[in-house]
Design an enzyme around this catalytic site. Structure first.
Site, PDB file in Angstrom:
ATOM      1  N   PRO A   2       0.700  -1.606  -0.248  1.00  0.00           N
ATOM      2  CA  PRO A   2      -0.271  -0.085  -0.084  1.00  0.00           C
ATOM      3  C   PRO A   2       0.441   1.184  -0.186  1.00  0.00           C
ATOM      4  O   PRO A   2       1.530   1.374   1.182  1.00  0.00           O
ATOM      5  CB  PRO A   2      -0.987   0.041   1.188  1.00  0.00           C
ATOM      6  CG  PRO A   2      -0.357  -1.108   2.062  1.00  0.00           C
ATOM      7  CD  PRO A   2       1.106  -1.719   1.636  1.00  0.00           C
ATOM      8  N   GLU A   3       1.196   1.802  -0.931  1.00  0.00           N
ATOM      9  CA  GLU A   3       0.600   3.228  -1.124  1.00  0.00           C
ATOM     10  C   GLU A   3       0.329   3.939  -1.968  1.00  0.00           C
ATOM     11  O   GLU A   3      -0.710   3.202  -1.618  1.00  0.00           O
ATOM     12  CB  GLU A   3       2.456   3.308  -1.323  1.00  0.00           C
ATOM     13  CG  GLU A   3       3.605   3.064  -0.729  1.00  0.00           C
ATOM     14  CD  GLU A   3       4.781   3.151  -2.311  1.00  0.00           C
ATOM     15  OE1 GLU A   3       4.828   4.654  -2.185  1.00  0.00           O
ATOM     16  OE2 GLU A   3       5.484   2.056  -2.265  1.00  0.00           O
ATOM     17  N   LYS A  57      -2.847   7.419   2.804  1.00  0.00           N
ATOM     18  CA  LYS A  57      -3.240   5.552   2.604  1.00  0.00           C
ATOM     19  C   LYS A  57      -4.355   4.654   3.399  1.00  0.00           C
ATOM     20  O   LYS A  57      -3.874   3.724   3.494  1.00  0.00           O
ATOM     21  CB  LYS A  57      -1.098   4.437   2.768  1.00  0.00           C
ATOM     22  CG  LYS A  57      -0.644   5.104   2.775  1.00  0.00           C
ATOM     23  CD  LYS A  57       1.093   5.273   2.915  1.00  0.00           C
ATOM     24  CE  LYS A  57       1.989   5.379   2.613  1.00  0.00           C
ATOM     25  NZ  LYS A  57       3.620   5.184   3.252  1.00  0.00           N
ATOM     26  N   ARG A 259      15.886   2.524   6.001  1.00  0.00           N
ATOM     27  CA  ARG A 259      14.917   2.326   5.258  1.00  0.00           C
ATOM     28  C   ARG A 259      15.801   2.438   4.071  1.00  0.00           C
ATOM     29  O   ARG A 259      17.418   2.975   3.761  1.00  0.00           O
ATOM     30  CB  ARG A 259      13.742   3.273   4.719  1.00  0.00           C
ATOM     31  CG  ARG A 259      12.730   3.691   6.203  1.00  0.00           C
ATOM     32  CD  ARG A 259      12.248   2.166   6.873  1.00  0.00           C
ATOM     33  NE  ARG A 259      11.233   1.011   5.747  1.00  0.00           N
ATOM     34  CZ  ARG A 259       9.811   1.807   5.300  1.00  0.00           C
ATOM     35  NH1 ARG A 259       9.583   2.555   5.533  1.00  0.00           N
ATOM     36  NH2 ARG A 259       9.070   1.420   4.090  1.00  0.00           N
TER      37      ARG A 259
END
Length: 269
Positions: A2-3, A57, A259
């Site tokens: 999900p973006e 989102k 990240r």
DNA sequence: ACCACCTCCTGATCGC
DNA sequence: TGCGATCAGGAGGTGG
């Protein structure tokens, strides 16, 4: 998965299947998906789904007096099936609708969360209150002001939904690549012009992704995946050691704030 | 207030 | 091949 573009795609596909359908039953298999401050999910029984919208989102399922807020986090997915007493591994919440429709919330890592609220309380929801505007509606000057004093990398700032709403790790990498900005640069060192370029790039990239997400949804006769096919458009994400599309230097992979971050050391200054 | 780090989870892949 | 370590599209909480 999900973006912002994937969440919008999920919303539009689910809407086609479920709009104006009444929920007949709810089954909670793994209750931690429901947040602690949620109303009882069983309140949705006999309620009719009126609309599905998104904010960044977040997915919002609208009923007459209630809203179910759903965030897919890393791996949340919705599947539409016909009703069946059995459920598969990783299906945690089941919403049965009239017409034998069963909506299954599936989440391998169980990071996703749902909260049922009264519609009148929507403006009080903390997670939503803090969100910045999406790139489509953000004011560039405001965005610049928010990053302007930050002693944090621009990559990290793009992942902060209170700075800009809707980007995740993939699109943050892609946006900085197209903008030719080094992901390690601090927010306070980004100029207004660069901030403006970031917004323009984000809008272009998200628009294309939304368009592609909409056209590449897998057949959902028995199940609804959220799989878009935007991978083919990615220029840096997961492209370590592949040639930069501008200068042919190898793409580098580093960690920023934990990240994975991909960039071209030559093009991104 | 700000910011780096930890945590929540499972499963695929990496490296020795 | 085996097996522990690391990694994966997120964000809330903690503590310096």
């Amino acid at each position: 998965m999900p973006e912002l573009p994937e969440v919008r795609t999920v919303a539009s596909v689910l809407k086609k299947e479920l709009i104006n359908k009444k929920i007949t039953d709810v089954k909670i298999i793994y209750s931690k998906i429901i947040s602690k401050d949620s109303l009882d999910i069983n309140l949705l029984i006999n309620k009719t789904l009126k609309d599905i919208t998104t904010i960044g989102k977040y997915l919002l399922f609208h009923f007459d007096k209630y809203i179910l807020i759903s965030h897919l986090r890393m791996e949340g997915k919705y599947f539409i099936k016909t009703q069946d007493d059995s459920f598969e591994k990783h299906e945690h919440i089941i919403f049965n609708f009239e017409d034998n429709i069963s909506l299954r919330y599936h989440d391998t890592r169980r990071f996703g969360r749902m909260t049922l609220i009264k519609k009148v309380d929507l403006h009080k929801v903390n997670s939503l209150k803090k969100l910045a505007p999406e790139p489509f509606t953000i004011n560039k000057e405001d965005f610049y002001q928010r990053i302007n004093k930050k002693d944090v990398s621009i990559k990290t700032l793009l992942l902060d939904q209170t700075i800009i709403n809707g980007l995740g790790n993939i699109y943050a990498n892609e946006v900085l690549y197209v903008s030719k900005i080094n992901p390690s640069r601090k927010g306070k060192d980004i100029t207004l012009k660069e901030a403006s370029t970031i917004i323009d790039s984000a809008i272009d990239i998200l628009n294309l992704a939304i368009k592609e997400g909409g056209t590449t949804i897998k057949s959902y006769t028995s199940s609804l995946g959220v799989i878009g096919n935007y991978q083919q458009y990615l220029k840096v994400h997961k492209k370590e050691n592949e040639p930069c599309t501008f200068c042919h230097m190898p793409i580098k992979k580093i960690k920023i704030n934990g990240r994975s971050t991909y960039y071209c050391p030559k093009c991104q200054k």
